[in-house]
Scaffold this active site. Structure first.
Site, PDB file in Angstrom:
ATOM      1  N   TYR A  68       5.111   8.931 -10.997  1.00  0.00           N
ATOM      2  CA  TYR A  68       3.995   8.222 -10.367  1.00  0.00           C
ATOM      3  C   TYR A  68       3.260   7.343 -11.375  1.00  0.00           C
ATOM      4  O   TYR A  68       3.016   6.151 -11.130  1.00  0.00           O
ATOM      5  CB  TYR A  68       3.034   9.233  -9.740  1.00  0.00           C
ATOM      6  N   VAL A  99      -9.144   8.777  -2.962  1.00  0.00           N
ATOM      7  CA  VAL A  99      -9.395   8.592  -1.527  1.00  0.00           C
ATOM      8  C   VAL A  99      -8.900   9.816  -0.757  1.00  0.00           C
ATOM      9  O   VAL A  99      -7.862  10.400  -1.085  1.00  0.00           O
ATOM     10  CB  VAL A  99      -8.700   7.313  -1.027  1.00  0.00           C
ATOM     11  N   ASN A 120       0.808  -1.214   0.000  1.00  0.00           N
ATOM     12  CA  ASN A 120       0.000   0.000   0.000  1.00  0.00           C
ATOM     13  C   ASN A 120       0.846   1.272   0.000  1.00  0.00           C
ATOM     14  O   ASN A 120       0.388   2.317  -0.459  1.00  0.00           O
ATOM     15  CB  ASN A 120      -0.919   0.006   1.229  1.00  0.00           C
TER      16      ASN A 120
END
Length: 212
Positions: free
Chosen positions: A115, A150, A48
């Site tokens: 990323y 999120v 994660n």
């Protein structure tokens, strides 16, 4: 911690800097040593940890920041996965690996070169490991899941980025202002429901927003 204790679940925390990829084998050995493998019925690895930095066009990104992104977002989960598979190979338990992906693995953004690239690499790595495991006697079930947008500290960092570094910043600001971000608890619940399902396909790439 308190919720786990109330349910009689033992937790042990190990602090580790995933940018230091040289020590990952030792880290996994320590984790396995803390597990009662005689009574375990399932072992899982959830990759994660991640960083969106550097949020800048590639020509202005420092080599140190790019290297850190490669280590944290891609090299570390690859090495953790390799060690997990090796050190659990002799255990007759349900073995699962979850890689947290991103929509950025499929959609390029100005300023997110590192990323987007590392998340795309993580997806492909997941698919490769899935192919390797399919014909094993006790295959590891491995999937990658994009969790949606999120409401985390990473999102706050994105909103505070200079617009010249990340031209899409205003879109993320608007999503936050309109209350359209998913809460971490809701995202975790949905992801774990998928991860623990018997219907997942090893090597599968999922977007939690498109899972029934």
């Amino acid at each position: 911690m308190d919720q786990a204790r109330e349910k009689g679940i033992f937790l042990e925390y190990l602090t580790y800097d995933l940018e230091d990829t040289a020590g990952i084998n030792g880290l996994v050995k320590r984790v396995k040593g803390a597990v009662d493998t005689a009574t375990a019925t399932r072992m899982a690895l959830i990759n994660n940890a991640g960083t969106v930095a550097p949020v800048q066009p590639v020509g202005r990104s420092s080599s140190a920041a790019v290297r850190a992104a490669l280590h944290i977002n891609l090299a570390a989960p690859m090495l953790l996965t390799s060690a997990f598979i090796e050190y659990t190979a002799d255990l007759p338990v349900d073995r699962r690996i979850l890689n947290i992906s991103s929509g950025a693995a499929r959609n390029p953004y100005v300023g997110w070169g590192a990323y987007c690239t590392t998340k795309a690499g993580l997806d492909m790595f997941t698919r490769c490991v899935g192919l390797e495991q399919k014909n094993m006697a006790n295959p590891v079930k491995i999937i990658a899941v994009a969790p949606g947008i999120v409401d985390t500290a990473m999102q706050e960092s994105i909103r505070n980025t200079a617009e010249e570094d990340f031209p899409n910043r205003n879109r993320f600001i608007a999503l936050h202002e309109k209350g359209l971000l998913t809460s971490p608890d809701a995202a975790a619940e949905n992801i774990l429901r998928l991860f623990l399902s018997e219907e997942i396909e090893t090597g599968g790439i999922y977007d939690i927003r498109h899972v029934p």
